[in-house]
Structure formats: C-alpha cells, structure tokens
Design a protein around this motif. Structure first.
Motif, mmCIF file in Angstrom:
data_model
loop_
_atom_site.group_PDB
_atom_site.id
_atom_site.type_symbol
_atom_site.label_atom_id
_atom_site.label_comp_id
_atom_site.label_asym_id
_atom_site.label_seq_id
_atom_site.Cartn_x
_atom_site.Cartn_y
_atom_site.Cartn_z
ATOM 1 N N LYS A 1 9.879 27.250 -12.307
ATOM 2 C CA LYS A 1 10.201 28.546 -11.691
ATOM 3 C C LYS A 1 9.247 28.794 -10.533
ATOM 4 O O LYS A 1 8.051 28.517 -10.626
ATOM 5 C CB LYS A 1 10.043 29.673 -12.710
ATOM 6 C CG LYS A 1 11.129 29.691 -13.760
ATOM 7 C CD LYS A 1 11.113 31.037 -14.477
ATOM 8 C CE LYS A 1 12.309 31.182 -15.381
ATOM 9 N NZ LYS A 1 11.996 30.953 -16.774
ATOM 10 N N GLU A 2 9.782 29.366 -9.460
ATOM 11 C CA GLU A 2 8.939 29.697 -8.313
ATOM 12 C C GLU A 2 8.473 31.136 -8.411
ATOM 13 O O GLU A 2 9.211 32.013 -8.847
ATOM 14 C CB GLU A 2 9.709 29.488 -7.006
ATOM 15 C CG GLU A 2 9.950 28.034 -6.687
ATOM 16 C CD GLU A 2 10.515 27.826 -5.287
ATOM 17 O OE1 GLU A 2 11.116 28.760 -4.737
ATOM 18 O OE2 GLU A 2 10.326 26.720 -4.761
ATOM 19 N N HIS A 3 7.239 31.367 -8.033
ATOM 20 C CA HIS A 3 6.698 32.727 -7.987
ATOM 21 C C HIS A 3 5.593 32.778 -6.938
ATOM 22 O O HIS A 3 5.055 31.739 -6.546
ATOM 23 C CB HIS A 3 6.142 33.142 -9.360
ATOM 24 C CG HIS A 3 4.895 32.405 -9.743
ATOM 25 N ND1 HIS A 3 4.900 31.106 -10.182
ATOM 26 C CD2 HIS A 3 3.599 32.784 -9.727
ATOM 27 C CE1 HIS A 3 3.656 30.713 -10.428
ATOM 28 N NE2 HIS A 3 2.843 31.706 -10.161
ATOM 29 N N LYS B 1 4.931 26.885 -8.084
ATOM 30 C CA LYS B 1 5.914 26.506 -9.111
ATOM 31 C C LYS B 1 5.218 26.405 -10.447
ATOM 32 O O LYS B 1 4.158 25.796 -10.564
ATOM 33 C CB LYS B 1 6.522 25.153 -8.760
ATOM 34 C CG LYS B 1 7.845 25.244 -8.056
ATOM 35 C CD LYS B 1 8.589 23.913 -8.126
ATOM 36 C CE LYS B 1 10.013 24.083 -7.716
ATOM 37 N NZ LYS B 1 10.346 23.571 -6.422
ATOM 38 N N TYR C 1 6.464 25.679 -14.457
ATOM 39 C CA TYR C 1 7.570 25.362 -15.377
ATOM 40 C C TYR C 1 8.918 25.433 -14.665
ATOM 41 O O TYR C 1 9.884 25.979 -15.184
ATOM 42 C CB TYR C 1 7.548 26.302 -16.600
ATOM 43 C CG TYR C 1 6.214 26.346 -17.288
ATOM 44 C CD1 TYR C 1 5.624 25.178 -17.796
ATOM 45 C CD2 TYR C 1 5.521 27.539 -17.416
ATOM 46 C CE1 TYR C 1 4.380 25.216 -18.411
ATOM 47 C CE2 TYR C 1 4.277 27.588 -18.043
ATOM 48 C CZ TYR C 1 3.723 26.410 -18.533
ATOM 49 O OH TYR C 1 2.497 26.454 -19.140
#
Length: 158
Positions: free
Chosen positions: A113-115, A109, A111
């Motif tokens: 957002k997941e990536h 994670k 900010y």
C-alpha cells in the motif's frame, strides 16, 4: 521550495518535549542537527535516537544541538523521550510544517500500500543558520557517527 547547501534555512518554530518551543532563530550561533524519523517508539527510530543520545557529549563539544522530528503528537514524543532517556528534545510536527520545510514527506510503500510518510533524513545547519549537509533516505547503522564527524569538521572550519 527546496533547501540548498550553503543557503539559509528558513526559521521555524515548533512544539517540543520538555514543555518547550523550539525556534531555529533562537539557536543561531550554534550548529544544529535536525533528524527526521518516521514514528516514535519503532525499532529503527529507537536505534537512531539512541545512537544520537550516546554521542550527545561529543556533539556538545562542537556546540551542536540535536533535534528529533516526527509527526507524532507531543504525548507520544514525551513517552518516547522518557522511555529511551533521550538527552535532546523531540519536535511534534503533526501539521507537517517542519517536514514540508525540509521536504521529507515522501510516497512510501508498506505491505503493497502507498502512503505519505517521513523519509528518514538528517540535516546539519551551521552556526549562521545555513544548510551545511543533508542526508536523505538514511540507513540507521553508523549514521549518527557520520553526522557527528560532519559536525566536528564543520566546527573545525568555523
């Protein structure tokens, strides 16, 4: 496939800095440290690489090769190595082949957002090509020293 302590690490061949190709099979007979970092030229990765660089002579005394790995392209790796005067090769693993072998691609994670990205991890492979130690979710401070001590202990056993 999950790597297990005491089990042979499957051979891999990868493009590395210095116009070289690194193959685990070619390093048999030496201990190998493979450290995975998220991104070249970022603060944590720069500090971690510098800590390994500053201890390279000590790793050399216990016949241990250091390899850094990230998904950066070879040009970014060459720049990172040159700028930080790293005295070991960096592997460009754009296709994530080596990352997947060591299972270091994790959902992260940033900010909110997941990536998918590299979880900072280090692996110590013994002279016979077996996994001796692993560190996952590494905190940079003191890590290279801890890996060095493990490499020294492993060398003393051998």
């Amino acid at each position: 496939m999950t790597l297990a302590i005491g089990q042979p690490v499957p051979d891999f061949t990868a493009t590395a800095t210095g116009d070289t190709t690194v193959s685990l099979a070619d390093l048999k007979g030496r201990q190998v440290v493979v450290f995975f970092y998220p991104k070249a030229s970022t603060p944590g990765c720069t500090t971690e690489g510098g800590d390994f660089r500053d201890r390279k002579a000590d790793f050399d005394t216990v016949d241990t090769v250091i390899l850094g790995v990230s998904r950066d392209g070879i040009r970014a790796q060459e720049n990172f190595k040159a700028k930080q005067a790293f005295n070991f090769e960096l592997i460009s693993d754009k296709d994530e082949e080596v990352c997947k072998l060591f299972d270091v691609i994790k959902l992260k994670k940033l900010y909110g957002k997941e990536h998918l990205g590299i979880e900072r991890s280090t692996f110590l492979i013994d002279a016979e090509g077996k996994l001796a130690r692993e560190w996952r979710g590494v905190k940079v401070k003191g890590h290279a020293q801890e890996v060095l001590e493990a490499a020294q202990a492993l060398h003393a056993e051998g």
